[in-house]
Scaffold this active site. Structure first.
Site, PDB file in Angstrom:
ATOM      1  N   ASP A 153      67.147  28.959  40.343  1.00 13.36           N
ATOM      2  CA  ASP A 153      66.530  27.654  40.599  1.00 13.36           C
ATOM      3  C   ASP A 153      65.087  27.626  40.136  1.00 13.36           C
ATOM      4  OD1 ASP A 153      66.679  24.975  42.109  1.00 13.36           O
ATOM      5  OD2 ASP A 153      64.840  25.923  42.817  1.00 13.36           O
TER       6      ASP A 153
ATOM      7  N   ASP B  30      20.174  17.563  60.803  1.00  9.36           N
ATOM      8  CA  ASP B  30      20.925  18.777  60.481  1.00  9.36           C
ATOM      9  C   ASP B  30      22.047  19.074  61.474  1.00  9.36           C
ATOM     10  OD1 ASP B  30      19.179  18.870  58.421  1.00  9.36           O
ATOM     11  OD2 ASP B  30      18.260  20.788  58.909  1.00  9.36           O
TER      12      ASP B  30
ATOM     13  N   GLY C  77      63.430  21.519  39.629  1.00  7.22           N
ATOM     14  CA  GLY C  77      64.100  21.834  38.373  1.00  7.22           C
ATOM     15  C   GLY C  77      65.019  20.759  37.837  1.00  7.22           C
ATOM     16  N   LEU C  78      66.122  20.463  38.548  1.00  6.55           N
ATOM     17  CA  LEU C  78      67.091  19.530  37.999  1.00  6.55           C
ATOM     18  C   LEU C  78      66.511  18.127  37.938  1.00  6.55           C
ATOM     19  CD1 LEU C  78      70.445  20.766  39.493  1.00  6.55           C
ATOM     20  CD2 LEU C  78      69.664  20.838  37.120  1.00  6.55           C
TER      21      LEU C  78
END
Lengths: 434, 524
Positions: free
Chosen positions: B281, B36, B416-417
């Site tokens: 954006d 343990d 995004g783009l």
């Protein structure tokens, strides 16, 4: 018996009769900062490709397995935990029925599994759940498609690498019998990285030693036969029970040091070569080139490691052979070599190669040992994951011992890598300017 | 008995360790076998803590079981007190210790130790880590807090509060505390005690000096906060300040409890998230389908951030915190989806495969699942891994936390783009969807979902697509080719929708025509 090639270094004594083995050992009892035997599953489940390890235990066992691996699972691993719940313990559910249905579910999910280990844990041992009988019962149901074995990896009985010993010992009754008339065969015992196994296979082949078999094999159906003409050579030092079980089936142990470093590997191969009456010239021809390679690779690190003082906390059971390698081949000196338990017979050669002044300690009282380590101020301490960062904070460089278990370190081609594992933490210290 | 391949939470004594390790002078004596001790590495390796956790394990072995394990416990407790000189001690058993029934609580009483000893009963076979942490903190507060001096306050003193819940091994707790302390102080509120993280035992005696409590992590602090409310009439906050809006709600709630002016407090609101989200954006984030899984607190809060502050669409959420199942179900209703309450990651994986989200917000486990399925993922909740302890300051609470979240949620996505260009020039050999977002250096994304659908691994039948779907309907060559031109992260969804569309109309074959019919049918 042969002397080693280079007389300037401490030769690895081969006979076990030396008085050096009976040196005083510091025996300690207290908090032991060592994994339990379940952790062996971490490499065994990769080694035996069609085996599944089902721990019968608690949430703690499952949590240990995913934490100790250091990484979370990527593909579905070939291990899992049947977690006992309150209703199992309270007798509301029949534990055997529950286990049967878990196994059924598991095997239905994994039709590729041919060998299933039921692995006992601390809680299953404490409540005396009879996994022997469970394995027999389940074998009847699922054979011949799946064979079901059991062993205990519990922390009340086993430490870290002892789990592999228990697993391999459980495999022994399954090994096919080899008739008395069979020619002598070599069985290399102890899980090795596949690449190392293949290297050793080629070397034995060139030496004309054969047949050579490995335990464990990579597939359940390929487990090696055993009989009175089987000679066993240990690749790992922690296989007490497995050796006993193999000896009960007539096999004979070849006494040897462990194949760590150039000298260790040479002595290990030599022990096998002698047992198979390989002549000295053949041995020299076959081993010369790889041995030189290994010496060169180890030598690259000698400048950085020579004279450095190392302190081993007990963990993997590889501590004594590692200390021998670091001392003999790299000129390091061991201050204390801790080992979870000491099998003097299997460690005979490696113990004998340690200088008298090295303290060997067995068992652990972690707080007292930390105190000794702080007082000794070693250049490098080999320890488990729980202790490493706290020691680093105190200015003591560390090497995690688990990396020595999870990295191919045996044999000639890995000797340089093994030395590098110790050189890297020291190297890092000298680079950092923050 | 439950078959488990991976678990979201550890056992309850690990929860107790999180409390002991968080505090400065508390020691935990745990009746447990040697293995343990693995739990130490959670703190020293994953969290990179510089000290060993203050835990002594009795390390009993099989051979002790016949003799006197209780003696072993008493020796360990006595030695631990003498060696570590803690100000208080908690004692208990791990799962195996529980079975041998030595009663650590009772035994420790007979030792007459010079410090308070708090016994813990943490049932290992029915409870889990967060419960164990909550119970431990509650027992500590309950035992120690009444011994502190009664609340005394000058009439003109500033309002004061405690911050409850941060622990060791928590998800971003360290930085959340810094952020929220700063926020409360800026509001003119005195932070009396933060506990358990970095607290001393004597701080727990001072808890009752505060006017109210701030509960940052309900999974851990709720029982203690409820007890403090009953005993000392300290109200506590219900809002978890994750995200801009939740932080504002939190400010309102706190201002109300502290008797401060809400509007001047809200003037503190400063986050870049609102503008970043509104800037054009971010348009490409619109309606991205996200699935969330984690602890209840983070999932509920992050679902709100995802939907209302990022403009995503929450398509599914769930938690492994069964104690908070109701809250998570209520949250799911807000987004018209079902809550998945489970601690079986295979169910989570199946759900993700079925929903085909464009992004997953989850734990380290979901990160692996998402990676396998080729879906972008951000980690928002424990269980944690070493990378969840970044070197830089990165809270998820408060206004800086909102900034961090914006970055965290955008980072895994194709920008995004770039996404548009990928869509337009699908066959570019080095600029294609299988190459992954250009700002992530992970190399190739693993095989896309749709391909895995066909080649579902043998062992994974539970999660594989039902074979009928594929046996009956045939994809014609041109349709199959066209399908590959759809970005991989929505390809699986497109495949399913098309097959569903075809099945509903009894079509045996899917042509390019069918594909576009289905697209228009399902278009949102």
């Amino acid at each position: 018996m042969t002397l080693l090639h280079e007389k300037t270094r401490r030769a690895l004594p081969l006979p076990a009769s030396s008085g050096c083995v009976d040196r005083p050992v510091l025996k300690e009892r207290g908090q032991q900062e060592v994994f339990c035997g379940l952790t062996g599953i971490m490499w065994l489940h990769r080694k035996i490709q069609d085996a599944f390890f089902l721990i019968v235990g608690s949430r703690t066992c499952a949590h240990l397995m995913q934490s100790a691996a250091g990484v979370m699972i990527f593909a579905e691993p070939r291990f899992g935990t049947a977690i006992m719940e309150e209703r199992d313990l309270a007798g509301l559910a029949d534990m055997n029925d529950e286990l049967d249905s878990v196994v059924e579910k598991l095997l239905a999910r994994r039709p590729d599994i041919r060998l299933l280990f039921l692995v006992g844990s601390c809680p299953s041992e404490v409540i005396k759940l009879d996994l022997d009988r469970a394995a027999q019962r389940l074998s009847q149901i699922h054979s011949p498609q799946v064979r079901i074995l059991n062993y205990s990896g519990s922390g009340i009985e086993t430490t870290f690498t002892q789990g592999e010993d228990a697993c391999l010992a459980a495999l022994v009754p399954l090994l096919p019998p080899e008739p008395d008339s069979a020619p002598a065969a070599l069985m290399v015992v102890g899980a090795l990285a596949d690449v190392v196994e293949d290297q050793f296979g080629r070397l034995f082949d060139q030496l004309g030693i054969g047949p050579v078999r490995f335990l464990p094999a990579r597939l359940a159906d390929d487990m090696p036969p055993v009989g009175p003409n089987t000679l066993i050579l240990l690749a790992q030092p922690f296989l007490t029970d497995t050796v006993r079980a193999l000896e009960e089936r007539g096999a004979t142990l070849i006494q040897a040091p462990y194949p760590l470093g150039a000298d260790g590997t040479t002595a290990w191969l030599k022990a096998a070569a002698d047992a198979f009456n390989v002549d000295a010239e053949t041995f020299e021809t076959v081993t010369q080139a790889p041995r030189k390679r290994a010496e060169r690779a180890v030598g690259l690190h000698r400048e950085n490691l020579q004279g450095k003082r190392v302190f081993f906390f007990p963990d993997s059971q590889l501590e004594i052979p590692l200390a021998r390698f670091l001392g003999n081949e790299l000129g390091m000196s061991a201050l204390e070599v801790g080992t979870p338990y000491l099998d003097k017979r299997l460690m005979a050669h490696d113990i004998a190669a340690l200088p008298e002044e090295v303290t060997i300690s067995e068992g652990q009282h972690v707080d007292k040992q930390m105190d000794r380590c702080r007082a000794a101020r070693p250049d490098i301490a080999v320890c488990g994951l729980g202790l490493a960062n706290p020691l680093e904070v105190e200015g003591i460089t560390t090497k995690w011992s688990i990396e020595l278990v999870f990295t191919p370190i045996q044999g000639y081609e890995q000797a340089g890598d093994l030395a590098e594992l110790f050189a890297r933490p020291l190297n890092r210290r000298t680079r950092l300017e923050v | 008995m439950q078959l488990t391949l991976w678990t979201y939470e550890g056992p309850p004594h690990v929860g107790a360790m999180r409390i002991a390790t968080a505090m400065q002078d508390l020691h935990y004596v745990l009746h447990a076998p040697q293995g343990d001790t693995y739990a130490d590495l959670l703190f020293t390796m994953i969290e990179r803590r510089q000290k060993r956790p203050p835990v002594t394990y009795t390390t009993f072995q099989a051979r002790d079981l016949g003799s006197d394990t209780s003696e072993l416990f008493m020796d360990a407790a006595r030695d631990a007190e003498a060696r570590f000189k803690p100000s208080a001690m908690i004692v208990g058993a791990s799962c195996t210790g529980e079975l041998i029934q030595d009663d650590p609580g009772g035994l420790s009483k007979t030792l007459g130790l010079p410090i308070p000893v708090v016994p813990l009963e943490l049932p290992s076979y029915s409870k889990k880590e967060n419960w164990g942490a909550a119970e431990t903190f509650y027992q500590l507060v309950r035992t120690l807090a009444p011994h502190g001096p009664e609340a005394e306050k000058a009439a003109d003193a500033a309002p004061s509060c405690n911050i409850l819940g941060p622990t060791a091994l928590g998800f971003r707790h360290r930085d959340d505390v810094t952020e929220i302390v700063g926020l409360l102080e800026a509001m003119g509120i005195h932070v009396n005690v933060v506990a358990p993280l970095d607290a001393e035992v004597r701080d727990l005696l001072a808890l009752r000096q505060a006017d109210f409590n701030v509960v940052l992590y309900p999974e851990i602090a709720n029982p203690a906060a409820q007890w403090l409310k009953r005993s000392f009439r300290q109200p506590f906050t219900k809002t978890v300040p994750i995200g801009v809006n939740a932080t504002k709600d939190f400010i309102r709630e706190v201002a109300d409890l502290a008797g401060l002016d809400e509007d001047s407090a809200l003037a503190l609101a400063q986050s870049r998230l609102p503008w970043y989200s509104r800037s054009i954006d971010s348009t490409y984030l619109t309606g991205k389908r996200v699935f969330l899984f984690g602890d209840a607190t983070h999932v509920i809060a992050m679902a709100r951030v995802a939907e209302t502050e990022m403009g995503f669409k929450v398509v599914g959420l769930g938690t492994y915190s069964r104690e908070f199942a109701r809250d998570v179900r209520d949250a799911a209703k807000l987004y018209d989806c079902d809550a998945l309450i489970t601690d079986d990651y295979l169910e989570v994986e199946a759900q993700i495969q079925a929903l085909q989200p464009e992004m997953v917000l989850g734990t380290q486990m979901e990160r692996h699942i998402a990676k396998r399925l080729g879906i972008p993922c951000a980690v928002i909740s424990a269980p944690v891994h070493v990378q969840d302890y970044p070197a830089r300051y990165s809270p998820v609470m408060g206004f800086e936390g909102a900034n961090v979240l914006f970055d965290t949620l955008v980072h895994p996505l194709t920008m995004g783009l770039e996404e548009h260009l990928l869509h337009m020039f699908r066959d570019d050999f080095e600029f294609n969807d299988a190459a992954g977002p250009s700002h992530l250096a992970h190399g190739t994304v693993p095989s896309p979902v749709s391909e895995q659908d066909n080649a579902a691994p043998v062992h994974d039948q539970a999660t594989a697509v039902t074979p009928e779907d594929q046996d009956e309907i045939i994809w014609l060559g041109d349709a199959e080719k066209e399908l590959k031109k759809i970005p991989f992260f929505v390809r699986g969804k497109a495949r399913r929708n098309t097959e569903k569309y075809a099945a509903e109309r009894g079509l045996a074959e899917i042509s390019m025509e069918t594909l576009y019919e289905a697209k228009s049918h399902f278009s949102r």
